[in-house]
Design a protein around this motif. Structure first.
Motif, PDB file in Angstrom:
ATOM      1  N   THR A  85       0.929  -1.176   0.148  1.00  0.00           N
ATOM      2  CA  THR A  85      -0.083  -0.017   0.073  1.00  0.00           C
ATOM      3  C   THR A  85       0.882   1.267  -0.018  1.00  0.00           C
ATOM      4  OG1 THR A  85       0.099  -0.111   2.345  1.00  0.00           O
ATOM      5  CG2 THR A  85      -1.794  -1.258   1.270  1.00  0.00           C
ATOM      6  N   GLU A  86       0.262   2.457  -0.180  1.00  0.00           N
ATOM      7  CA  GLU A  86       1.255   3.586  -0.223  1.00  0.00           C
ATOM      8  C   GLU A  86       1.791   3.712   1.212  1.00  0.00           C
ATOM      9  OE1 GLU A  86      -0.830   7.487  -1.434  1.00  0.00           O
ATOM     10  OE2 GLU A  86      -1.246   6.539  -2.929  1.00  0.00           O
ATOM     11  N   GLU A  87       0.711   3.495   2.162  1.00  0.00           N
ATOM     12  CA  GLU A  87       1.486   3.715   3.545  1.00  0.00           C
ATOM     13  C   GLU A  87       2.874   2.581   3.849  1.00  0.00           C
ATOM     14  OE1 GLU A  87      -0.887   2.797   6.896  1.00  0.00           O
ATOM     15  OE2 GLU A  87       0.553   3.147   8.109  1.00  0.00           O
ATOM     16  N   ARG A  88       2.689   1.634   3.417  1.00  0.00           N
ATOM     17  CA  ARG A  88       3.862   0.583   3.389  1.00  0.00           C
ATOM     18  C   ARG A  88       4.918   1.047   2.651  1.00  0.00           C
ATOM     19  NH1 ARG A  88      -0.253  -4.074   3.303  1.00  0.00           N
ATOM     20  NH2 ARG A  88      -0.556  -4.398   5.805  1.00  0.00           N
ATOM     21  N   GLY A  89       4.715   1.603   1.429  1.00  0.00           N
ATOM     22  CA  GLY A  89       5.597   2.156   0.372  1.00  0.00           C
ATOM     23  C   GLY A  89       6.493   3.370   0.953  1.00  0.00           C
ATOM     24  N   SER A  90       5.601   4.098   1.900  1.00  0.00           N
ATOM     25  CA  SER A  90       6.491   5.175   2.441  1.00  0.00           C
ATOM     26  C   SER A  90       7.522   4.763   3.461  1.00  0.00           C
ATOM     27  CB  SER A  90       5.206   6.084   3.085  1.00  0.00           C
ATOM     28  OG  SER A  90       4.944   5.572   4.339  1.00  0.00           O
ATOM     29  N   LYS A  91       7.429   3.672   4.091  1.00  0.00           N
ATOM     30  CA  LYS A  91       8.258   3.074   5.131  1.00  0.00           C
ATOM     31  C   LYS A  91       9.573   2.253   4.521  1.00  0.00           C
ATOM     32  CE  LYS A  91       5.040   2.468   8.453  1.00  0.00           C
ATOM     33  NZ  LYS A  91       3.547   1.491   8.761  1.00  0.00           N
ATOM     34  N   MET A  92       9.466   2.050   3.018  1.00  0.00           N
ATOM     35  CA  MET A  92      10.612   1.714   2.206  1.00  0.00           C
ATOM     36  C   MET A  92      12.030   2.533   2.592  1.00  0.00           C
ATOM     37  SD  MET A  92       9.039   0.073  -1.204  1.00  0.00           S
ATOM     38  CE  MET A  92      10.663  -0.189  -1.932  1.00  0.00           C
ATOM     39  N   LYS A  93      13.216   1.749   2.621  1.00  0.00           N
ATOM     40  CA  LYS A  93      14.627   2.364   2.595  1.00  0.00           C
ATOM     41  C   LYS A  93      14.350   3.520   1.354  1.00  0.00           C
ATOM     42  CE  LYS A  93      17.450  -0.965   2.879  1.00  0.00           C
ATOM     43  NZ  LYS A  93      18.745  -1.579   3.307  1.00  0.00           N
TER      44      LYS A  93
END
Ligand code: NCD
Length: 312
Positions: A241-249
């Protein structure tokens, strides 16, 4: 030198690196001359846009004449076996046959048949292997990180039915990457424990270098399995999701073999986001397949080696 290209496990690490380097040379403009006209048949018993087109593009760029056969309009419909179809294409004069088939290991009975000498290229066998996809994925990862050893790579989604997951898990582990898997429990093949760690997407999304998302293989699921989740549920629990994507390195990349189910395994906005390499994978697919076909042409002594031309 290999006459058939069926599974990356048939190659050692050096041979794989050689194919990656050759693909990069083709991307940089290397040209090749054939000793005589060469013909390859492309036969896709399962749907394909990328793999089929990119094999055909690779063939044309190398000077091979592609012959496209649509199994839906061929004698396959009259009950002809795969072996007889391949022998027919060989009799007609093809030097190789690129095949995608729903049977895992479709090529096994054919490679033991001494009467078959046309080269067989595996463009995906059921839930088995997808070696040309793996090679283009390796090239895409190598472009980014210039190594495999020590990279942290997550492969997420329908691990059980995806041939991309299996071929990539095997080869990436062999090349020294640290693998993590996530997705529904019921789609986790237990032998993947040999390649990496099964965890959940939220634990790994912030620590990996590559998030490799997989398409939910609806065509390989029975009705019960298909109805066991909704798209929204799947996205919330297992999707990028966008939210998970924002947590990527910051330097981590997103990959997906495509076709993509937007908003199921990956958020629409992430498909073409700066960290996505999904369309780059497709570009690399042509050059990876040129390298694969070259190894076959070399094994048949069909390349005029001295006429290699480097236009750099
Ligand atoms: C993959 C395949 O066919 O296995 N597609 C492809 O070749 N790029 C992945 C998929 O269909 O999910």
């Amino acid at each position: 030198m290999q006459t058939h290209f069926l599974d990356l496990n048939q190659l050692n690490d050096d041979e794989i690196m050689e194919l990656i380097r050759l693909a990069i040379q083709y991307r940089d403009g290397k040209l090749v001359q054939l000793k005589r006209p060469v013909y390859f048949a492309n036969m896709f018993y399962e749907n394909s846009t990328r793999t089929h087109t990119s094999f055909e593009m690779a063939e044309r760029k190398l000077g091979i004449t592609p012959i496209n056969i649509d199994p839906k309009n061929s004698s396959v419909q009259k009950g002809e076996t795969l072996s007889d179809t391949v022998k027919t294409l060989q009799a007609i004069g093809t030097d190789g046959v690129v095949i995608r088939h729903k049977t895992t290991g479709w090529y096994e009975p054919l490679i033991d048949d001494e009467r078959i000498h046309t080269s067989l290229v595996n463009a995906g066998d059921g839930s088995g292997q997808h070696p040309s996809q793996s090679l283009l994925d390796l090239l895409t990862i190598y472009d980014e990180f210039k190594k495999f050893k020590g990279l942290k790579i997550a492969i997420v989604g329908d691990l059980l039915h995806s041939r991309v997951a299996r071929s990539n898990a095997e080869i990436l582990k062999r090349l020294g990457a640290k693998l993590y898997f996530a997705g529904p429990d019921e789609w986790y093949p237990s032998d993947f424990d040999n390649f990496g760690e099964f965890t959940n997407i939220d634990t790994i999304v912030g620590k990996v270098d590559v998030m490799m998302m997989l398409r939910v293989q609806l065509e390989r699921l029975n009705e019960d399995a298909r109805e066991s989740f909704t798209a929204v549920e799947y996205a919330n629990i297992f999707g990028l999701t966008e939210e998970r994507g924002s947590k990527m390195k910051k330097k981590a990349i997103i990959m997906h073999p495509a076709p993509v189910n937007r908003n199921i395994e990956i958020a629409d906005s992430l498909v073409e986001a700066p960290q996505s390499r999904i369309f780059r994978q497709m570009q690399n697919g042509v050059f990876a397949r040129m390298a694969i076909l070259t190894s076959i042409l070399k094994s048949k002594d069909l390349i005029a080696e001295d006429e290699y031309e480097d236009i750099n």
